[in-house]
Write a protein that holds these residues in place. Sequence first.
Motif, PDB file in Angstrom:
ATOM      1  N   LEU A  40       0.851  -1.179   0.000  1.00  0.00           N
ATOM      2  CA  LEU A  40       0.000   0.000   0.000  1.00  0.00           C
ATOM      3  C   LEU A  40       0.892   1.237   0.000  1.00  0.00           C
ATOM      4  O   LEU A  40       1.805   1.341   0.821  1.00  0.00           O
ATOM      5  CB  LEU A  40      -0.882  -0.015   1.251  1.00  0.00           C
ATOM      6  CG  LEU A  40      -2.108   0.869   1.282  1.00  0.00           C
ATOM      7  CD1 LEU A  40      -3.091   0.481   0.192  1.00  0.00           C
ATOM      8  CD2 LEU A  40      -2.779   0.757   2.636  1.00  0.00           C
ATOM      9  N   THR A  41       0.676   2.134  -0.947  1.00  0.00           N
ATOM     10  CA  THR A  41       1.467   3.349  -1.026  1.00  0.00           C
ATOM     11  C   THR A  41       0.538   4.562  -1.004  1.00  0.00           C
ATOM     12  O   THR A  41      -0.632   4.460  -1.355  1.00  0.00           O
ATOM     13  CB  THR A  41       2.328   3.405  -2.303  1.00  0.00           C
ATOM     14  OG1 THR A  41       1.470   3.418  -3.449  1.00  0.00           O
ATOM     15  CG2 THR A  41       3.268   2.220  -2.393  1.00  0.00           C
ATOM     16  N   GLY A  42       1.072   5.687  -0.566  1.00  0.00           N
ATOM     17  CA  GLY A  42       0.283   6.913  -0.543  1.00  0.00           C
ATOM     18  C   GLY A  42       0.398   7.607   0.793  1.00  0.00           C
ATOM     19  O   GLY A  42       1.382   7.461   1.513  1.00  0.00           O
ATOM     20  N   ARG A  43      -0.658   8.355   1.130  1.00  0.00           N
ATOM     21  CA  ARG A  43      -0.642   9.181   2.332  1.00  0.00           C
ATOM     22  C   ARG A  43      -1.931   9.011   3.115  1.00  0.00           C
ATOM     23  O   ARG A  43      -3.022   8.974   2.544  1.00  0.00           O
ATOM     24  CB  ARG A  43      -0.489  10.648   1.919  1.00  0.00           C
ATOM     25  CG  ARG A  43      -0.462  11.648   3.040  1.00  0.00           C
ATOM     26  CD  ARG A  43      -0.377  13.037   2.461  1.00  0.00           C
ATOM     27  NE  ARG A  43      -1.167  14.094   2.969  1.00  0.00           N
ATOM     28  CZ  ARG A  43      -2.316  14.115   3.608  1.00  0.00           C
ATOM     29  NH1 ARG A  43      -2.917  13.042   3.876  1.00  0.00           N
ATOM     30  NH2 ARG A  43      -2.892  15.205   4.005  1.00  0.00           N
ATOM     31  N   ILE A  44      -1.780   8.889   4.442  1.00  0.00           N
ATOM     32  CA  ILE A  44      -2.921   8.865   5.357  1.00  0.00           C
ATOM     33  C   ILE A  44      -2.778  10.094   6.246  1.00  0.00           C
ATOM     34  O   ILE A  44      -1.730  10.298   6.862  1.00  0.00           O
ATOM     35  CB  ILE A  44      -2.923   7.591   6.228  1.00  0.00           C
ATOM     36  CG1 ILE A  44      -3.000   6.340   5.353  1.00  0.00           C
ATOM     37  CG2 ILE A  44      -4.091   7.626   7.213  1.00  0.00           C
ATOM     38  CD1 ILE A  44      -2.774   5.048   6.108  1.00  0.00           C
ATOM     39  N   GLU A  51      -3.206   6.071  15.995  1.00  0.00           N
ATOM     40  CA  GLU A  51      -2.470   4.883  15.590  1.00  0.00           C
ATOM     41  C   GLU A  51      -3.319   4.075  14.633  1.00  0.00           C
ATOM     42  O   GLU A  51      -4.523   3.909  14.853  1.00  0.00           O
ATOM     43  CB  GLU A  51      -2.138   3.998  16.792  1.00  0.00           C
ATOM     44  CG  GLU A  51      -1.022   4.490  17.662  1.00  0.00           C
ATOM     45  CD  GLU A  51      -0.738   3.507  18.780  1.00  0.00           C
ATOM     46  OE1 GLU A  51       0.062   2.586  18.562  1.00  0.00           O
ATOM     47  OE2 GLU A  51      -1.345   3.677  19.847  1.00  0.00           O
ATOM     48  N   LEU A  52      -2.701   3.558  13.601  1.00  0.00           N
ATOM     49  CA  LEU A  52      -3.357   2.662  12.669  1.00  0.00           C
ATOM     50  C   LEU A  52      -3.244   1.259  13.255  1.00  0.00           C
ATOM     51  O   LEU A  52      -2.142   0.763  13.488  1.00  0.00           O
ATOM     52  CB  LEU A  52      -2.665   2.738  11.303  1.00  0.00           C
ATOM     53  CG  LEU A  52      -3.234   1.892  10.179  1.00  0.00           C
ATOM     54  CD1 LEU A  52      -4.666   2.303   9.852  1.00  0.00           C
ATOM     55  CD2 LEU A  52      -2.361   2.017   8.942  1.00  0.00           C
ATOM     56  N   LEU A  53      -4.399   0.624  13.532  1.00  0.00           N
ATOM     57  CA  LEU A  53      -4.416  -0.694  14.166  1.00  0.00           C
ATOM     58  C   LEU A  53      -4.574  -1.839  13.183  1.00  0.00           C
ATOM     59  O   LEU A  53      -4.144  -2.949  13.458  1.00  0.00           O
ATOM     60  CB  LEU A  53      -5.544  -0.780  15.202  1.00  0.00           C
ATOM     61  CG  LEU A  53      -5.429   0.129  16.404  1.00  0.00           C
ATOM     62  CD1 LEU A  53      -6.628  -0.074  17.324  1.00  0.00           C
ATOM     63  CD2 LEU A  53      -4.141  -0.136  17.153  1.00  0.00           C
ATOM     64  N   SER A  82       0.471  13.251   9.241  1.00  0.00           N
ATOM     65  CA  SER A  82       0.265  12.378   8.092  1.00  0.00           C
ATOM     66  C   SER A  82       1.317  11.280   8.083  1.00  0.00           C
ATOM     67  O   SER A  82       2.408  11.433   8.627  1.00  0.00           O
ATOM     68  CB  SER A  82       0.288  13.162   6.784  1.00  0.00           C
ATOM     69  OG  SER A  82       1.575  13.667   6.536  1.00  0.00           O
ATOM     70  N   LEU A  83       0.956  10.181   7.472  1.00  0.00           N
ATOM     71  CA  LEU A  83       1.837   9.028   7.349  1.00  0.00           C
ATOM     72  C   LEU A  83       2.026   8.748   5.863  1.00  0.00           C
ATOM     73  O   LEU A  83       1.055   8.576   5.136  1.00  0.00           O
ATOM     74  CB  LEU A  83       1.230   7.810   8.037  1.00  0.00           C
ATOM     75  CG  LEU A  83       1.946   6.477   7.852  1.00  0.00           C
ATOM     76  CD1 LEU A  83       3.305   6.508   8.561  1.00  0.00           C
ATOM     77  CD2 LEU A  83       1.096   5.341   8.397  1.00  0.00           C
ATOM     78  N   ILE A  84       3.282   8.747   5.432  1.00  0.00           N
ATOM     79  CA  ILE A  84       3.600   8.426   4.042  1.00  0.00           C
ATOM     80  C   ILE A  84       3.971   6.951   3.977  1.00  0.00           C
ATOM     81  O   ILE A  84       4.874   6.499   4.691  1.00  0.00           O
ATOM     82  CB  ILE A  84       4.772   9.294   3.513  1.00  0.00           C
ATOM     83  CG1 ILE A  84       4.471  10.779   3.681  1.00  0.00           C
ATOM     84  CG2 ILE A  84       5.098   8.929   2.079  1.00  0.00           C
ATOM     85  CD1 ILE A  84       3.292  11.282   2.875  1.00  0.00           C
ATOM     86  N   LEU A  85       3.265   6.217   3.140  1.00  0.00           N
ATOM     87  CA  LEU A  85       3.535   4.796   2.951  1.00  0.00           C
ATOM     88  C   LEU A  85       4.132   4.574   1.569  1.00  0.00           C
ATOM     89  O   LEU A  85       3.649   5.124   0.585  1.00  0.00           O
ATOM     90  CB  LEU A  85       2.243   3.983   3.072  1.00  0.00           C
ATOM     91  CG  LEU A  85       1.548   3.993   4.431  1.00  0.00           C
ATOM     92  CD1 LEU A  85       0.181   3.331   4.310  1.00  0.00           C
ATOM     93  CD2 LEU A  85       2.391   3.282   5.460  1.00  0.00           C
ATOM     94  N   TYR A  91       7.540   2.578   7.696  1.00  0.00           N
ATOM     95  CA  TYR A  91       6.385   1.715   7.961  1.00  0.00           C
ATOM     96  C   TYR A  91       5.773   1.311   6.634  1.00  0.00           C
ATOM     97  O   TYR A  91       5.695   2.118   5.703  1.00  0.00           O
ATOM     98  CB  TYR A  91       5.338   2.439   8.815  1.00  0.00           C
ATOM     99  CG  TYR A  91       5.773   2.638  10.243  1.00  0.00           C
ATOM    100  CD1 TYR A  91       5.660   1.601  11.169  1.00  0.00           C
ATOM    101  CD2 TYR A  91       6.290   3.851  10.667  1.00  0.00           C
ATOM    102  CE1 TYR A  91       6.062   1.777  12.485  1.00  0.00           C
ATOM    103  CE2 TYR A  91       6.687   4.037  11.977  1.00  0.00           C
ATOM    104  CZ  TYR A  91       6.575   2.991  12.883  1.00  0.00           C
ATOM    105  OH  TYR A  91       6.970   3.166  14.183  1.00  0.00           O
ATOM    106  N   ARG A  92       5.334   0.052   6.554  1.00  0.00           N
ATOM    107  CA  ARG A  92       4.710  -0.449   5.329  1.00  0.00           C
ATOM    108  C   ARG A  92       3.453  -1.229   5.675  1.00  0.00           C
ATOM    109  O   ARG A  92       3.340  -1.796   6.757  1.00  0.00           O
ATOM    110  CB  ARG A  92       5.674  -1.365   4.573  1.00  0.00           C
ATOM    111  CG  ARG A  92       6.913  -0.623   4.131  1.00  0.00           C
ATOM    112  CD  ARG A  92       7.866  -1.515   3.417  1.00  0.00           C
ATOM    113  NE  ARG A  92       9.156  -0.813   3.312  1.00  0.00           N
ATOM    114  CZ  ARG A  92      10.263  -1.392   2.951  1.00  0.00           C
ATOM    115  NH1 ARG A  92      10.296  -2.662   2.647  1.00  0.00           N
ATOM    116  NH2 ARG A  92      11.372  -0.682   2.891  1.00  0.00           N
ATOM    117  N   VAL A  93       2.535  -1.249   4.720  1.00  0.00           N
ATOM    118  CA  VAL A  93       1.323  -2.052   4.830  1.00  0.00           C
ATOM    119  C   VAL A  93       1.323  -2.978   3.618  1.00  0.00           C
ATOM    120  O   VAL A  93       1.369  -2.516   2.477  1.00  0.00           O
ATOM    121  CB  VAL A  93       0.056  -1.166   4.847  1.00  0.00           C
ATOM    122  CG1 VAL A  93      -1.196  -2.019   4.878  1.00  0.00           C
ATOM    123  CG2 VAL A  93       0.089  -0.211   6.035  1.00  0.00           C
ATOM    124  N   VAL A  94       1.301  -4.298   3.883  1.00  0.00           N
ATOM    125  CA  VAL A  94       1.449  -5.285   2.815  1.00  0.00           C
ATOM    126  C   VAL A  94       0.230  -6.195   2.782  1.00  0.00           C
ATOM    127  O   VAL A  94      -0.165  -6.760   3.807  1.00  0.00           O
ATOM    128  CB  VAL A  94       2.729  -6.127   3.031  1.00  0.00           C
ATOM    129  CG1 VAL A  94       2.903  -7.131   1.917  1.00  0.00           C
ATOM    130  CG2 VAL A  94       3.945  -5.230   3.141  1.00  0.00           C
TER     131      VAL A  94
END
Length: 125
Positions: A40-44, A51-53, A82-85, A91-94
């Motif tokens: 997952l890439t982009g910005r939150i 916190e993202l759970l 903001s969090l850049i992925l 940090y990464r979301v896979v």
Amino acid sequence: MKLKATSLVVLLLLSGAAAQNPTGLGADLKLMPSYGGAVLTGRIGVSKPDELLGVWSSLGRARLMKCAPRCEVVGSVPITGSLILSGGSGYRVVLGGNFKPGQKVSVVLRFRQGVVLNTAAIVGR
């Protein structure tokens, strides 16, 4: 009486929608295919620290990873502002599964303060 019941149902639906996607919370996300899944890439963006759970898609739950110095699965990802992925961020979301370029995937993000954000991500090339 029937009008009051209908008004109450509409009010409950609107308040539920506001609680699910509150003001100040947003995401602009894409999925970049990788071996066995996608990153997952982009910005939150959040209006106050949170916190993202967890992250879910139609293919299942994603893994939250901290990648400094090596990647390891974590239970949450802190967000301040903001969090850049990306594939190279700390940090990464896979997500696991088979993804095709151009595919639109529904993504659900859950935050510590009980907020849930429903969004979509398009698979890149």
